[in-house]
Design an enzyme around this catalytic site. Sequence first.
Site, mmCIF file in Angstrom:
data_model
loop_
_atom_site.group_PDB
_atom_site.id
_atom_site.type_symbol
_atom_site.label_atom_id
_atom_site.label_comp_id
_atom_site.label_asym_id
_atom_site.label_seq_id
_atom_site.Cartn_x
_atom_site.Cartn_y
_atom_site.Cartn_z
ATOM 1 N N GLY A 106 0.792 -1.365 -0.077
ATOM 2 C CA GLY A 106 -0.030 -0.012 0.251
ATOM 3 C C GLY A 106 0.767 1.373 -0.046
ATOM 4 O O GLY A 106 0.366 2.272 0.437
ATOM 5 N N ASP A 151 -7.461 -0.865 0.233
ATOM 6 C CA ASP A 151 -5.927 -0.476 0.715
ATOM 7 C C ASP A 151 -6.113 0.982 1.219
ATOM 8 O O ASP A 151 -5.574 1.219 2.406
ATOM 9 C CB ASP A 151 -5.057 -0.224 -0.371
HETATM 10 C C1 MEV Z 1 -4.384 -4.973 -3.538
HETATM 11 O O1 MEV Z 1 -3.748 -4.615 -2.342
HETATM 12 C C2 MEV Z 1 -5.478 -5.538 -3.118
HETATM 13 C C3 MEV Z 1 -6.324 -6.059 -4.580
HETATM 14 O O2 MEV Z 1 -7.415 -7.042 -4.061
HETATM 15 C C4 MEV Z 1 -6.735 -5.024 -5.367
HETATM 16 C C5 MEV Z 1 -7.973 -4.159 -4.620
HETATM 17 O O3 MEV Z 1 -8.633 -4.769 -3.780
HETATM 18 O O4 MEV Z 1 -8.201 -3.156 -5.335
HETATM 19 C C6 MEV Z 1 -5.419 -7.165 -5.104
#
Ligand code: MEV
Length: 312
Positions: A106, A151
């Site tokens: 993040g 995030d």
């Molecule tokens: C990214 O940290 C998490 C994902 O699920 C993308 C999202 O939720 O936006 C891969």
Amino acid sequence: MTNSVSAPAKIILFGEHAVVYGQPAIAVPVTDLRVFATFQPNDPPGQGLRVTAEDLDIQLPGDLPERVDDALSLTTKLVLQRIGATHAPDVTVAIDSQIPIASGMGSGAAFAAAFARALAASLNRTLDDDALNTLVYEIEKIHHGTPSGIDNTVIVYERPIYFVREQPIEPIDVGAPLHLLIGDTGQKASTREAVGDVRKLFDSDSSRIQPLLDEIGALVRSARDAIAAGDSQTVGALMSQNHTLLQVLTVSSPELDRLVGAATEAGALGAKLSGGGRGGNMIALVAPETQQQVGAALRAAGAVRVFPTTIR
Ligand code: MEV
């Protein structure tokens, strides 16, 4: 007034990728890894808004920025709009990040959150968490295309969350501390690309992929109960199952699989990739007595960094 603000890194414990399709996910902040943003009035004055960071020293115009296609300009524009300012402040915001970039922790959302907080504070204002969360979500769209919002949410509110897209966030209960090791493959990876590839897979074969996403959702619900009950054995087992499903979604990598395998063989209760995948970081759940041997196994298997964190 303090002239330094910050935002934490995050890890996803369960449910990444499936969360984009409406399934639940669980994420926690990593409070010991942070982006700091410090602001000072410019000396000499009249330089407008300057932003410095490693490999970065830019000057944004004093008027509301016209260009909004890059994260810094858009963050500036949204913060100034939100607080009703017509001009950017005459300050330098220095950003110092401890979070590895493009590694599933993040860093982009934390950068935006810390920068936005600093900008508002330099104008003697505070952005409340709801406003900041909405704002950082807009920045996430630049970084990731179609983010679920998990995030920015975990980073802005800085607490463990059970997250379902477009629903109010739910804090999670942690029945017993979870000791985690975060192992970094050292490989940068694009979340945007991984999310895009899962989308292609889904569009080309939804009858095969939808049940996998449903399975991840069911697993996340079980994980929430196991975390609340302090049942680390079950939490670990569910993490490993989640990793297997993420492999089927094609978002693991040989390096991630190697670290996950090494952690499990060395006695971790469970392990999985965390975040967008294809590189970046994995997490292993350990008992305090196996922490050292699992850490050593991760390094021997190629982890460029192993970072312990405890969720309470
Ligand atoms: C990214 O940290 C998490 C994902 O699920 C993308 C999202 O939720 O936006 C891969």
